[in-house]
Structure formats: structure tokens, C-alpha cells
Design a protein around this motif. Structure first.
Motif, mmCIF file in Angstrom:
data_model
loop_
_atom_site.group_PDB
_atom_site.id
_atom_site.type_symbol
_atom_site.label_atom_id
_atom_site.label_comp_id
_atom_site.label_asym_id
_atom_site.label_seq_id
_atom_site.Cartn_x
_atom_site.Cartn_y
_atom_site.Cartn_z
ATOM 1 N N GLY A 10 -10.864 0.960 9.232
ATOM 2 C CA GLY A 10 -9.544 0.456 9.610
ATOM 3 C C GLY A 10 -8.784 0.057 8.352
ATOM 4 N N LYS A 11 -7.564 0.499 8.222
ATOM 5 C CA LYS A 11 -6.799 0.278 7.001
ATOM 6 C C LYS A 11 -5.478 -0.424 7.294
ATOM 7 C CE LYS A 11 -9.445 2.411 3.943
ATOM 8 N NZ LYS A 11 -9.983 1.758 2.756
ATOM 9 N N ILE A 12 -5.002 -1.177 6.297
ATOM 10 C CA ILE A 12 -3.652 -1.732 6.341
ATOM 11 C C ILE A 12 -2.789 -0.852 5.439
ATOM 12 C CG2 ILE A 12 -2.222 -3.709 5.702
ATOM 13 C CD1 ILE A 12 -4.556 -5.509 6.368
ATOM 14 N N GLU A 13 -1.710 -0.331 5.974
ATOM 15 C CA GLU A 13 -0.862 0.566 5.192
ATOM 16 C C GLU A 13 -0.192 -0.180 4.045
ATOM 17 O OE1 GLU A 13 1.885 2.928 7.420
ATOM 18 O OE2 GLU A 13 0.540 3.053 9.132
ATOM 19 N N LYS A 14 -0.161 0.460 2.876
ATOM 20 C CA LYS A 14 0.483 -0.157 1.718
ATOM 21 C C LYS A 14 1.998 -0.201 1.870
ATOM 22 C CE LYS A 14 -2.687 0.523 -2.122
ATOM 23 N NZ LYS A 14 -2.855 1.164 -3.443
ATOM 24 N N TYR A 15 2.551 0.897 2.343
ATOM 25 C CA TYR A 15 4.001 0.996 2.496
ATOM 26 C C TYR A 15 4.313 1.366 3.947
ATOM 27 C CZ TYR A 15 3.283 1.431 -2.520
ATOM 28 O OH TYR A 15 2.864 1.219 -3.811
ATOM 29 N N PRO A 16 4.230 0.393 4.859
ATOM 30 C CA PRO A 16 4.425 0.717 6.280
ATOM 31 C C PRO A 16 5.890 0.989 6.609
ATOM 32 C CG PRO A 16 4.183 -1.646 5.988
ATOM 33 C CD PRO A 16 3.965 -1.033 4.645
ATOM 34 N N VAL A 103 2.355 -7.455 7.874
ATOM 35 C CA VAL A 103 3.746 -7.138 7.518
ATOM 36 C C VAL A 103 4.707 -7.993 8.344
ATOM 37 C CG1 VAL A 103 5.497 -5.328 7.407
ATOM 38 C CG2 VAL A 103 3.099 -4.794 6.910
ATOM 39 N N TYR A 104 4.404 -8.136 9.657
ATOM 40 C CA TYR A 104 5.246 -8.925 10.555
ATOM 41 C C TYR A 104 4.472 -10.140 11.045
ATOM 42 C CZ TYR A 104 7.858 -4.565 10.669
ATOM 43 O OH TYR A 104 8.560 -3.456 10.309
ATOM 44 N N PHE A 105 5.193 -11.159 11.487
ATOM 45 C CA PHE A 105 4.547 -12.360 12.011
ATOM 46 C C PHE A 105 3.833 -12.038 13.324
ATOM 47 C CE2 PHE A 105 4.380 -16.411 14.268
ATOM 48 C CZ PHE A 105 3.843 -17.225 13.288
ATOM 49 N N GLN A 106 2.559 -12.431 13.402
ATOM 50 C CA GLN A 106 1.727 -12.145 14.578
ATOM 51 C C GLN A 106 1.655 -13.372 15.480
ATOM 52 O OE1 GLN A 106 0.491 -8.992 15.018
ATOM 53 N NE2 GLN A 106 1.628 -8.552 13.136
ATOM 54 N N HIS A 107 1.779 -13.169 16.800
ATOM 55 C CA HIS A 107 1.752 -14.272 17.764
ATOM 56 C C HIS A 107 0.419 -14.361 18.503
ATOM 57 C CE1 HIS A 107 6.097 -14.968 17.291
ATOM 58 N NE2 HIS A 107 6.183 -13.647 17.197
ATOM 59 N N GLU A 108 -0.458 -13.404 18.268
ATOM 60 C CA GLU A 108 -1.760 -13.379 18.946
ATOM 61 C C GLU A 108 -2.878 -13.471 17.915
ATOM 62 O OE1 GLU A 108 -2.015 -13.411 22.180
ATOM 63 O OE2 GLU A 108 0.128 -13.130 22.572
ATOM 64 N N LEU A 109 -4.048 -13.878 18.376
ATOM 65 C CA LEU A 109 -5.219 -13.934 17.486
ATOM 66 C C LEU A 109 -5.542 -12.529 16.980
ATOM 67 C CD1 LEU A 109 -7.623 -16.326 19.446
ATOM 68 C CD2 LEU A 109 -6.150 -16.921 17.549
ATOM 69 N N PRO A 110 -5.918 -12.383 15.720
ATOM 70 C CA PRO A 110 -6.203 -11.035 15.186
ATOM 71 C C PRO A 110 -7.470 -10.418 15.766
ATOM 72 C CG PRO A 110 -6.750 -12.729 13.565
ATOM 73 C CD PRO A 110 -6.074 -13.437 14.701
ATOM 74 N N PHE A 111 -8.436 -11.270 16.157
ATOM 75 C CA PHE A 111 -9.697 -10.814 16.751
ATOM 76 C C PHE A 111 -10.423 -12.022 17.326
ATOM 77 C CE2 PHE A 111 -10.063 -11.045 12.082
ATOM 78 C CZ PHE A 111 -10.891 -12.162 11.960
#
Length: 451
Positions: A10-16, A103-111
Motif C-alpha cells: 500500500g502506497k501514499i502517492e507523492k503527487y496526488p 493529503v486531506y483532513f481525515q474524519h475517521e480512524l485510519p485503521f
């Protein structure tokens, strides 16, 4: 194989690709914040590469991105949070989310919080050592490769109550009842009512008027524990005996151990706990494992942290500790400064070991001052150990088994180094701001005098 591995991690994009109706985190957080600066200083690509070897290359659901879960593990250690509270605070804190690559503010738990447990088990001791190595190399080469290091050992206490034989025997009886219910075994007698009264009778066993009754109750509890264990062993078939072999062995060891015996078991669920006496006046015995810490003399960076399964002599911890320090920093220190608990070691792995001793009569004032300065510097590791325990979750180890001891010690050291770098970045950002304000003031004053 490598393509599949990349898919699995699983990757986080560098330039989303940005979304029209969402505001990116970097548009409403302060760019000069210390966590933002720290996230830019860490080489996340290298960390991905170092930890990706602990993931399988089979097809399946992609795992959580390493930056997300490793970032949360590091934040947990930096700010002394538990597995539950770290995720709740992560949802509330935009800087923590930015640190973990969102990249964006998350409102839910990540896992789910259980993923933290699985990740620690996945990376183990070697992966935790990679995290510590990453935090060490955030500092300059000159700082981490000092000639002199300070070394000391401490006890990392396990999450158990103060052990007594009666308490352990009571737990054996309760666990045997639980196994019997689970496997459908009918015990000859449960002793439930009698055990409750015996536990009351054995209290305050040092009181002169209660001593006789308390000792009789303690003997009776041991007899009952032996009977219940033998009863459950008789009624188990070979398959069930194999299933509970490890637990039954622990039960029999507890029932067979004497007051003055060696290699005693102090906890049923943590049988590897050792009783360690460090000569403290307030706390004579501590139950856990011995951990060793190595720190640079001047810069105060932790360049080595190890946990030992056995209660070994302090001098025997020097060789593995110095080898780990060389492995993490790429440099072998010239001098190791220790306390008198390391007596008997003068040179270990090519490193000179300095122990406080009586000053030689033939030494001049300069030499005496130099020796005194070394011995005074040695005491500088004591508050570091205090910070590790109070601020980075090393005072009580909640992680399971021997691997938990190793991982907890290494991650506590990594958290200390990150907190140190965080404070440095905060101070640097503040100095830049003060200098900027001062330059504006000078410019305004010069402009005023010009007119």
C-alpha cells in the motif's frame, strides 16, 4: 515479485491529484510547525524500503501504507500515548495527519488499533532497530559519532502484580476451571467456596495472632492447586494435552518451585519475567527485564538500546551493546564511560571502558580534573533513563513476551530521539521568527531616521 510486493504494502502517492471540493492540509496548517519540519526531515522512502521486507509478496488485500502506521507508532512514542488514545488524537490533530502523509483532513480512524499490535509483531526486533537507526541519522554525523559514549542498565518492569506463591496458585486453580469449561471436562471438585475462604484466611500472615491460620491456609491452597492440575491432566486426551502442554508445564513448575529456588516463575501469562535487584533503597526488587542504554556524551543522543532476556551481569552487556552502537551509527566509539556495576571490564571490542575509581596519587591537577569531569559526565545518562521511563512508555512494559521487551526498549529510544529533534526544530523556528521581527524593527528605525 517486486510489483506484487508494492501492491501488497500500500502506497501514499507523492503527487496526488487534488480534489475540487476538499482543502489540502498544507493550505491551513503552519508550514513552520516543528512536526511539519520533522516530517520533511525524515526519509520516508528509505523507511518504506527498509520495512517492506517484512511484508509477504502473495496476492491479497493491500496492507496499510508503511508511512501511515509507522508514523503513528512514532507519534505514540513521542507523545506518550496508548494504542487507543493515539488513534483518537490522530483524528483530531491535522499536524499528526500531515506527519503520517495524509493529503486531506481525515474524519475517521485510519485503521483498527489491533493493527498496531500486528505491525509491531511483523517488524519485530530488527524492524524496531531500523526505526531507531532512522531517528539517529536525523542528527549530524559529528553528533552521532562522538569518541565517548555513556552506558548504563536499567530494569524495564513488566505489567504484573507483585508476585506471591499463594497468588500464583490461586491463578492456576482459576485457569484450570476455565480450561475445563472450554473443553467440556468435569472436575472432581472445583473448590470454589473453600478457596474464597482460604484467601481471606491467608491475609495478614505476618500478624502474630493470624500467622498459624494463614500458613495453614497457604498450604491448603497449594494442595488444592496440585489436585486440580492432576485432575485435569488425567481427564485430557493426548490431543488436548499437546494443546495445553506449555501451560501445564508452567503450572507444574510453579507448584514445584521453592522459596529460595532459582529461575522462578513470577507470572503465569509472562513466565519470562525476572526478579532483579538494583540496590535501590525504595524498591528492593523489580520484576521485568534488564535493558541497556548507550548515549553520546556531549550531544545526548541515544545511539543504542537493548533488552536482555536473562538477568546477566552488567559487564556482560557491554559487548552486544557496543556492537549495536557500531551497527547503528557506522562508527566504533573510543571510550565507554560506565558506573562501578561494570567492574572487571577494561577493554571490550577495542573500546576502552572507564569506571569511577580512586584518583591516582601521581596524577597532576590537570589529569585529576579530566578524570573527575569524565565521572561527572557519566551521571548524565541517569536523567535520560528517567525520561525514557516517564515520557516514552518504558516505566511499565505492556507488550507481550520477550519480543515485546526488545521492541518496547527500542521504540522508547526512538521516541526520545524524535522528541529531541522536535524540540530543536521548534527552537530553530522560533529563532528565525525572532530574527525576522528584529530585522523589521531595524529597517523601520533606519527608515525613520532617513526621513
Amino acid at each position: 515479485m517486486h510489483e506484487n510486493l508494492a501492491e501488497m504494502i500500500g502506497k501514499i502517492e507523492k503527487y496526488p491529484q487534488l480534489e475540487m471540493f476538499k482543502v489540502p492540509l498544507k493550505h491551513f496548517i503552519k508550514e513552520e510547525h516543528e512536526l511539519v519540519l520533522l516530517s520533511k526531515k525524515i526519509d520516508w522512502d528509505q523507511l518504506d524500503k527498509d520495512l517492506s521486507i517484512y511484508y509477504c509478496d502473495d496476492n491479497g488485500r493491500p496492507a496499510i501504507p508503511i508511512r501511515t502506521i509507522a508514523g503513528i507508532i512514532l507519534l505514540r512514542r513521542m507523545f506518550n500515548e496508548s494504542d487507543e488514545s493515539i488513534l483518537d488524537r490522530w483524528v483530531e490533530n491535522p499536524y499528526w495527519q500531515y506527519f503520517c502523509g495524509e493529503v486531506y483532513f481525515q474524519h475517521e480512524l485510519p485503521f483498527d488499533r489491533t493493527e498496531l499490535i500486528k505491525f509491531r509483531k511483523r517488524i519485530g526486533e530488527k524492524g524496531s532497530e531500523q526505526l531507531l537507526k532512522m531517528t539517529i541519522h536525523l542528527f549530524s554525523k559529528k553528533e552521532i559519532q562522538e569518541k565517548e559514549v555513556l552506558l548504563d542498565t536499567t530494569v524495564q518492569e513488566k505489567n504484573i502484580t507483585f508476585p506471591t506463591d499463594v497468588k500464583l496458585q490461586k491463578k492456576i486453580i482459576e485457569k484450570c476451571r476455565k480450561i475445563a469449561r472450554k473443553e467440556g471436562i468435569e472436575l472432581r471438585q472445583t473448590y470454589k467456596r473453600e478457596l474464597k475462604q482460604l484467601m481471606i484466611d491467608q491475609r495478614f500472615h505476618e500478624h502474630p495472632k493470624r500467622k498459624k491460620r494463614a500458613r495453614a491456609a497457604a498450604r491448603r491452597i497449594k494442595v488444592i492447586a496440585g489436585r486440580v492440575v492432576r485432575d485435569i491432566e488425567r481427564k485430557m486426551d493426548n490431543g488436548k494435552k499437546e494443546k495445553y502442554k506449555k501451560l501445564l508445564d508452567i503450572f507444574n513448575r510453579v507448584l514445584g518451585q521453592e522459596k529460595d529456588g532459582k529461575n522462578k516463575i513470577y507470572s503465569i501469562h509472562q513466565p519470562y519475567v525476572k526478579c532483579i535487584a538494583k540496590g535501590k533503597e525504595a524498591k528492593k526488587y523489580e520484576f521485568g527485564n534488564k535493558s541497556s542504554i548507550a548515549k553520546t556524551k556531549k550531544s545526548g543522543i541515544i545511539v543504542g538500546a537493548m533488552a536482555f532476556t536473562d538477568n546477566i551481569y552488567d559487564g556482560d552487556t557491554l559487548l552486544p551493546q557496543l556492537e549495536q552502537t557500531e551497527r547503528l551509527t557506522g562508527y566504533k566509539p573510543k571510550v565507554g564511560i560506565v558506573d562501578r556495576g561494570y567492574r572487571g571490564r577494561k577493554i571490550v571490542n577495542g573500546v576502552k571502558i572507564v569506571i569511577p575509581k580512586k584518583l591516582p596519587a601521581f596524577a597532576n591537577n590537570y589529569q585529576k580534573q579530566k578524570i573527575r569531569k569524565q565521572f561527572k559526565a557519566r551521571a548524565g545518562i541517569e536523567p535520560i533513563i528517567g525520561h525514557l521511563k516517564q515520557d516514552h512508555r518504558m516505566s511499565r512494559n505492556y507488550l507481550l513476551d520477550e519480543q515485546g521487551d526488545m521492541v518496547n526498549t527500542l521504540l522508547a529510544a526512538a521516541g526520545f530521539n524524535l522528541r529531541k529533534m522536535l524540540q530543536r526544530l521548534k527552537a530553530e523556528a522560533l529563532n528565525i521568527f525572532v530574527e525576522f521581527i528584529w530585522q523589521i524593527f531595524i529597517f523601520d528605525r533606519n527608515l525613520k531616521y532617513a526621513f
